[in-house]
Motif scaffolding. Structure first.
Motif: not given
Length: 312
Positions: A45-46, A49-51, A63-65, A141-142
């Motif tokens: 998921a992260i 879609s990033g965090i 942000v993307s990690v 992620g949220l």
């Protein structure tokens, strides 16, 4: 605090939930190279879609990690942000031979996890640390940051001071209130002296801090007094009046993470909080009737919930 050096910091975050996702988002936005370590579903998921962080103090942003199931690349620090109930299993994602020269910085509730981690990793690489914050992981992620405060303390020793101060400078540059201390045990107790009574009472009462300040004030005062006695046996001086003032100063709507875990049917950090108090009290021969009562009643409630599938 001095600004961080220009070389990008490399950080792994073990457990990108409320606290870990919050730290990962802020540090990534500030330019830190971040990899989050999590199970397949959360990592996927992260990665997609990033965090996303929602915060009145820091704003709403994404942000993307990078993500991974297990630490494999060199890092400068690994932030351990899982629940105390998940710690032993989660460490499989960070094998001791993967740490290298990195610092292991745990932001867990409780007081016993630092010594436990020093039995797994090189002792001088494990840095006692605390974070004061209210966050919630809405979904993978949220992250929702709901408190006006976000402060960190880290304890430095002679063997790791330069590395600790470097990490602290990066956290400060990301917007957090950061302090480096020399008195690790006192630092841990400073948070624990408020957190343990607040978590036990909000969970027992199933209500926020504002409710326990009024409906459970005698218990709060008694609990803080018991904590003071246990801390004193540990060699740490706690001012119970100051702890009570802190309890009275936090937002009345604030909830403890253990209270929210109870509402969602998740395992409670009861052993890391109440259990740690009882173990230290037993070792010192100190009677703690209020702590004992609350811990036993919460244990009974959890056992009943496990056997019936519902909260009593």
């Amino acid at each position: 605090m001095d600004p961080p050096e220009k070389t990008p910091l490399r950080v792994a975050v073990l457990g990108p939930g409320g606290v870990g996702g919050f730290l990962a988002a802020l540090m990534a936005r500030a330019g830190t190279s971040v990899v989050v370590l999590a199970g397949d579903d959360t990592a996927h998921a992260i990665a997609e879609s990033g965090i996303q962080l929602e915060s009145q103090r820091f704003g709403d942003f994404s942000v993307s990690v990078r993500t991974a199931n297990r630490l494999s690349d060199p890092v400068d620090a690994c932030l351990v942000t899982v629940k105390a109930t998940q710690l032993r299993d989660a460490l499989g994602r960070v094998p001791p031979d993967s740490i290298g020269q990195a610092l292991v910085v745990p932001f867990l509730n409780g007081i016993e996890h630092v010594d436990f981690l020093r039995g797994v990793y090189p002792p001088s690489s494990v840095v006692g640390a605390t974070i004061r914050i209210e966050t919630a992981g809405v979904r993978p992620g949220l992250i929702r940051h709901t408190s006006p405060f976000a402060s960190i303390e880290m304890a430095a020793a002679e063997a790791n001071r330069a590395r600790v101060e470097s990490i602290a400078a990066h956290l400060s540059a990301a917007g957090l209130d950061v302090r480096v201390r020399d008195d690790e045990l006192a630092m841990l107790w400073d948070k624990f002296a408020l957190l343990a009574p607040m978590a036990l009472l909000t969970t027992h009462e199933r209500a926020n801090v504002g409710a326990i300040r009024t409906r459970r004030r005698p218990d709060a005062i008694a609990l803080i007094g018991e904590v003071e006695a246990i801390a004193k046996a540990d060699g740490v001086v706690i001012d119970p009046d100051a702890v009570l003032r802190l309890l009275d100063s936090v937002p009345g709507s604030m909830e403890s993470s253990m209270q929210r875990d109870q509402e969602r049917g998740r395992p409670l950090e009861l052993d890391a909080l109440g259990g740690a108090l009882l173990r230290r009290a037993g070792k010192a021969g100190i009677a703690v009737p209020v702590t004992s009562r609350l811990v036993e009643e919460l244990k009974s409630r959890s056992r009943l919930a496990a056997s019936t599938g519902r909260e009593p």
